[in-house]
Design an enzyme around this catalytic site. Structure first.
Site, PDB file in Angstrom:
ATOM      1  N   HIS A 116      32.380 -12.937  40.626  1.00 36.64           N
ATOM      2  CA  HIS A 116      32.494 -12.219  39.355  1.00 36.64           C
ATOM      3  C   HIS A 116      31.811 -10.854  39.395  1.00 36.64           C
ATOM      4  CE1 HIS A 116      32.984 -11.519  35.154  1.00 36.64           C
ATOM      5  NE2 HIS A 116      31.701 -11.661  34.865  1.00 36.64           N
TER       6      HIS A 116
ATOM      7  N   ASP B 109      19.755 -13.508  19.070  1.00 40.12           N
ATOM      8  CA  ASP B 109      20.338 -13.999  17.822  1.00 40.12           C
ATOM      9  C   ASP B 109      21.758 -13.475  17.637  1.00 40.12           C
ATOM     10  OD1 ASP B 109      18.179 -15.546  17.010  1.00 40.12           O
ATOM     11  OD2 ASP B 109      17.201 -13.864  16.008  1.00 40.12           O
TER      12      ASP B 109
ATOM     13  N   SER C 219      33.525  -7.016  32.872  1.00 37.70           N
ATOM     14  CA  SER C 219      33.540  -8.206  32.036  1.00 37.70           C
ATOM     15  C   SER C 219      33.414  -7.863  30.558  1.00 37.70           C
ATOM     16  CB  SER C 219      32.479  -9.193  32.495  1.00 37.70           C
ATOM     17  OG  SER C 219      32.924 -10.496  32.241  1.00 37.70           O
TER      18      SER C 219
END
Length: 320
Positions: free
Chosen positions: A294, A234, A137
């Site tokens: 997945h 963040d 991924s």
């Protein structure tokens, strides 16, 4: 696809059926040098890595070495079982924590161009030649980015359950990241109780228990006793606007041996980017593993290892 039964003990239960996140930004990134966590600090980004087989075994230099990249919110430890099995015949396998993940350094930048630079730097630092790169991924998009921009850095490419295009399901993942950032842990709480508290706070947003347990593995107690997330949330949230994209949709094709492995039940197997594979990777084989989602390498590890090993063995048979 392969009629073998998977063993539950082969994977970490918390990792099964967990979601992966993708990161991308089209802004310029700094040029970083790279070094391992066990070397002297000589550069701006420190990457922690693990090599298989361990020192008690002999590496077969005739076998193509493999670098295996994890996905967003993952870490090299999630790939331990699969990597150990892939290295059981003497093949050198290297896993590492991407920037802002695991034990690697945090930076404001988190995008495929920078992570491809990190991958290239690690290949150079470890003096790897004729290497194959495999990524799941986010790691797959990182590997594809490097393959399409600097094909000379690798001998072959394996992409696990992601396509060279927009990725599905990213809005839900952003909500997970925001919920994780808002978790409050009182000072002095033990790591066991901290995970329980975080689980209670996250459960209204993250309703899938397997996903929740996986994400809680990112909660860590540091040397100063502080408990916090080991991933840079963040950096993930600040780069969210581009996370579902792929930066090299119009690149020159990568013509070296390539393998795409999808889970037959995965949304990524049905995404629009799958149709772009033959254009960007004309020498690619595309396969799917039955009844896998997945996290195909965690859900069907034996089948996955056999598919990857067959591909790598075919590279070993070719002259360098």
């Amino acid at each position: 696809m392969i009629g073998l039964r998977s063993k539950v003990s082969f994977v970490d239960v918390a990792y099964r059926q967990s979601l992966l996140f993708y990161n991308l930004t089209k802004t310029q990134c700094k040029q970083w040098k790279h070094f391992s966590a066990v070397s002297s600090p000589i550069a701006d980004v420190e990457l922690s890595y693990t090599t298989y087989p361990d020192h008690e075994h002999t590496v077969d230099v005739k076998k193509t070495p493999l670098i295996f990249l994890h996905g967003l919110f993952g870490a090299k430890g999630n790939l331990h079982s699969v990597s150990k099995h892939l290295a059981s015949d003497g093949r050198k396998v290297i896993t590492y924590d991407a920037r802002n993940h695991g034990d690697s350094q945090h930076t404001p930048e988190l995008n495929y161009d920078c992570m491809a630079d990190d991958l290239e730097g690690l290949i150079k630092d470890l003096k790897l030649t004729n290497v194959a790169v495999m990524g799941h991924s986010m790691g797959g998009k990182t590997a594809m980015t490097l393959a399409l921009t600097k094909p000379e850095t690798m001998n072959a490419l394996i992409v696990v359950d992601v396509a060279p295009g927009k990725s599905p399901g990213v809005e839900e993942l952003r909500k997970y990241g925001e919920a994780m950032k808002n978790v409050k842990i009182p000072p002095g709480t033990s790591i066991v109780n901290a995970r329980k508290l975080a689980g209670v706070q996250l459960s209204p947003v993250i309703t899938n228990r397997a996903v929740l347990q996986f994400l809680l593995t990112n909660l860590r107690e540091f040397e100063n006793g502080e408990i916090k997330w080991r991933m840079n949330l963040d950096a993930f949230l600040n780069n969210y606007d581009f996370i579902h994209m792929f930066p090299q949709e119009e690149a020159q094709p990568f013509t070296k041996p390539t393998l795409f492995i999808f889970g037959s039940k995965s949304l990524h197997y049905k995404s629009e980017g799958v149709d772009r594979i033959p254009k960007l990777f004309p020498n690619a084989d595309i396969t799917s593993i039955k009844d896998a989602g997945h996290f195909v390498h965690a859900e069907k590890p034996i089948e996955f290892v056999n598919v990857v090993r067959t591909f790598l063995d075919s590279l070993d048979e070719k002259p360098s």
